[in-house]
Design an enzyme around this catalytic site. Structure first.
Site, PDB file in Angstrom:
ATOM      1  N   GLU A   1      -3.000  -4.502  -3.126  1.00  0.00           N
ATOM      2  CA  GLU A   1      -3.501  -5.293  -4.242  1.00  0.00           C
ATOM      3  C   GLU A   1      -3.430  -4.494  -5.539  1.00  0.00           C
ATOM      4  OE1 GLU A   1      -4.903  -4.697  -1.349  1.00  0.00           O
ATOM      5  OE2 GLU A   1      -6.164  -6.348  -0.651  1.00  0.00           O
TER       6      GLU A   1
ATOM      7  N   ASN B   1       0.836  -1.206   0.000  1.00  0.00           N
ATOM      8  CA  ASN B   1       0.000   0.000   0.000  1.00  0.00           C
ATOM      9  C   ASN B   1       0.871   1.257   0.000  1.00  0.00           C
ATOM     10  OD1 ASN B   1       0.646  -0.955   2.642  1.00  0.00           O
ATOM     11  ND2 ASN B   1      -0.945   0.318   3.570  1.00  0.00           N
ATOM     12  N   ILE B   2       0.380   2.258  -0.698  1.00  0.00           N
ATOM     13  CA  ILE B   2       1.116   3.516  -0.861  1.00  0.00           C
ATOM     14  C   ILE B   2       0.174   4.658  -0.517  1.00  0.00           C
ATOM     15  CG2 ILE B   2       2.332   5.004  -2.496  1.00  0.00           C
ATOM     16  CD1 ILE B   2       3.097   2.427  -4.045  1.00  0.00           C
ATOM     17  N   GLU B   3       0.508   5.386   0.553  1.00  0.00           N
ATOM     18  CA  GLU B   3      -0.376   6.447   1.030  1.00  0.00           C
ATOM     19  C   GLU B   3       0.158   7.825   0.629  1.00  0.00           C
ATOM     20  OE1 GLU B   3      -0.725   5.591   5.233  1.00  0.00           O
ATOM     21  OE2 GLU B   3      -1.977   3.823   4.824  1.00  0.00           O
TER      22      GLU B   3
ATOM     23  N   CYS C   1     -10.803  -3.134  -4.143  1.00  0.00           N
ATOM     24  CA  CYS C   1      -9.804  -4.100  -4.627  1.00  0.00           C
ATOM     25  C   CYS C   1     -10.473  -5.393  -5.074  1.00  0.00           C
ATOM     26  CB  CYS C   1      -8.740  -4.367  -3.568  1.00  0.00           C
ATOM     27  SG  CYS C   1      -7.571  -2.998  -3.446  1.00  0.00           S
TER      28      CYS C   1
ATOM     29  N   CYS D   1      -4.182   0.742  -2.378  1.00  0.00           N
ATOM     30  CA  CYS D   1      -3.961  -0.510  -1.656  1.00  0.00           C
ATOM     31  C   CYS D   1      -2.842  -1.357  -2.267  1.00  0.00           C
ATOM     32  CB  CYS D   1      -5.240  -1.348  -1.654  1.00  0.00           C
ATOM     33  SG  CYS D   1      -6.580  -0.662  -0.680  1.00  0.00           S
TER      34      CYS D   1
ATOM     35  N   CYS E   1     -10.271  -4.945   0.371  1.00  0.00           N
ATOM     36  CA  CYS E   1     -11.376  -3.985   0.465  1.00  0.00           C
ATOM     37  C   CYS E   1     -12.305  -4.128  -0.747  1.00  0.00           C
ATOM     38  CB  CYS E   1     -10.823  -2.562   0.562  1.00  0.00           C
ATOM     39  SG  CYS E   1     -10.270  -1.898  -1.021  1.00  0.00           S
TER      40      CYS E   1
HETATM   41  N1  THU Z   1      -5.263  -1.489   2.520  1.00  0.00           N
HETATM   42  C1  THU Z   1      -4.719  -2.320   1.573  1.00  0.00           C
HETATM   43  O1  THU Z   1      -3.574  -2.128   1.145  1.00  0.00           O
HETATM   44  N2  THU Z   1      -5.474  -3.347   1.119  1.00  0.00           N
HETATM   45  C2  THU Z   1      -6.742  -3.629   1.538  1.00  0.00           C
HETATM   46  O2  THU Z   1      -7.393  -4.508   0.994  1.00  0.00           O
HETATM   47  C3  THU Z   1      -7.319  -2.866   2.653  1.00  0.00           C
HETATM   48  C4  THU Z   1      -6.589  -1.646   3.052  1.00  0.00           C
HETATM   49  C5  THU Z   1      -4.453  -0.361   2.998  1.00  0.00           C
HETATM   50  C6  THU Z   1      -4.946   0.985   2.574  1.00  0.00           C
HETATM   51  C7  THU Z   1      -4.333   1.883   3.625  1.00  0.00           C
HETATM   52  O3  THU Z   1      -3.020   2.244   3.211  1.00  0.00           O
HETATM   53  C8  THU Z   1      -4.222   1.001   4.848  1.00  0.00           C
HETATM   54  O4  THU Z   1      -4.452  -0.336   4.404  1.00  0.00           O
HETATM   55  C9  THU Z   1      -5.201   1.319   5.962  1.00  0.00           C
HETATM   56  O5  THU Z   1      -6.489   1.318   5.480  1.00  0.00           O
END
Ligand code: THU
Length: 130
Positions: free
Chosen positions: A54, A41-43, A88, A52, A85
């Site tokens: 995925e 995941n990259i915020e 995804c 996310c 999620c």
């Molecule tokens: N996140 C994912 O990478 N995949 C998911 O299926 C659910 C959530 C990440 C997004 C965010 O960076 C962190 O989890 C918290 O929500």
């Protein structure tokens, strides 16, 4: 191969950029070309703009020229199991047949495996994609 997929997801998780949620996630796809494509995941400071693990993995797969997802492993550092999620699920379904396998992992390995059509029943479809 399942162990390799798990290890790839766990290794990918360490590459996350998650300074805001501090919630590392890793995903790894076994594609139809036999290769593994991983992502984290990259915020972004503007929170809704992050994405996310995925999604990163799907991007790697598509850019490498692979077409279909055979299996996916997902792991989150701070959650026993991390089901993808909703967004995804739809992205995975774009590239996965109903019988593709989604493995939910903890720190030690695969703990639960679902088919794509179990993870996303009644997913959005049009006649365009059949
Ligand atoms: N996140 C994912 O990478 N995949 C998911 O299926 C659910 C959530 C990440 C997004 C965010 O960076 C962190 O989890 C918290 O929500």
């Amino acid at each position: 191969m399942s162990r390799e997929l798990f290890e790839a997801a766990r290794a990918a998780m360490t590459k996350c950029h998650a300074p805001y949620s501090k919630f590392p996630v890793g995903a790894a796809i076994l594609a139809d070309d036999g290769n593994i494509y991983a992502g984290a995941n990259i915020e972004v400071l503007s929170f809704p703009e992050g994405w996310c693990a995925e999604t990163t993995a799907i991007g790697h797969m598509v850019m490498a020229g692979a077409k279909r997802i055979r299996e996916v492993a997902v792991i989150a550092e701070k959650l026993e199991l991390c089901p993808p999620c909703g967004g995804c699920r739809q992205r995975l379904a774009e590239f996965a047949n109903a019988d593709a396998l989604i493995h939910l992992c903890d720190a030690d390995g695969i703990r639960k495996t679902l088919r794509m059509d179990e993870l996303l029943p009644h997913g959005f479809k049009t006649e365009v994609i059949g």
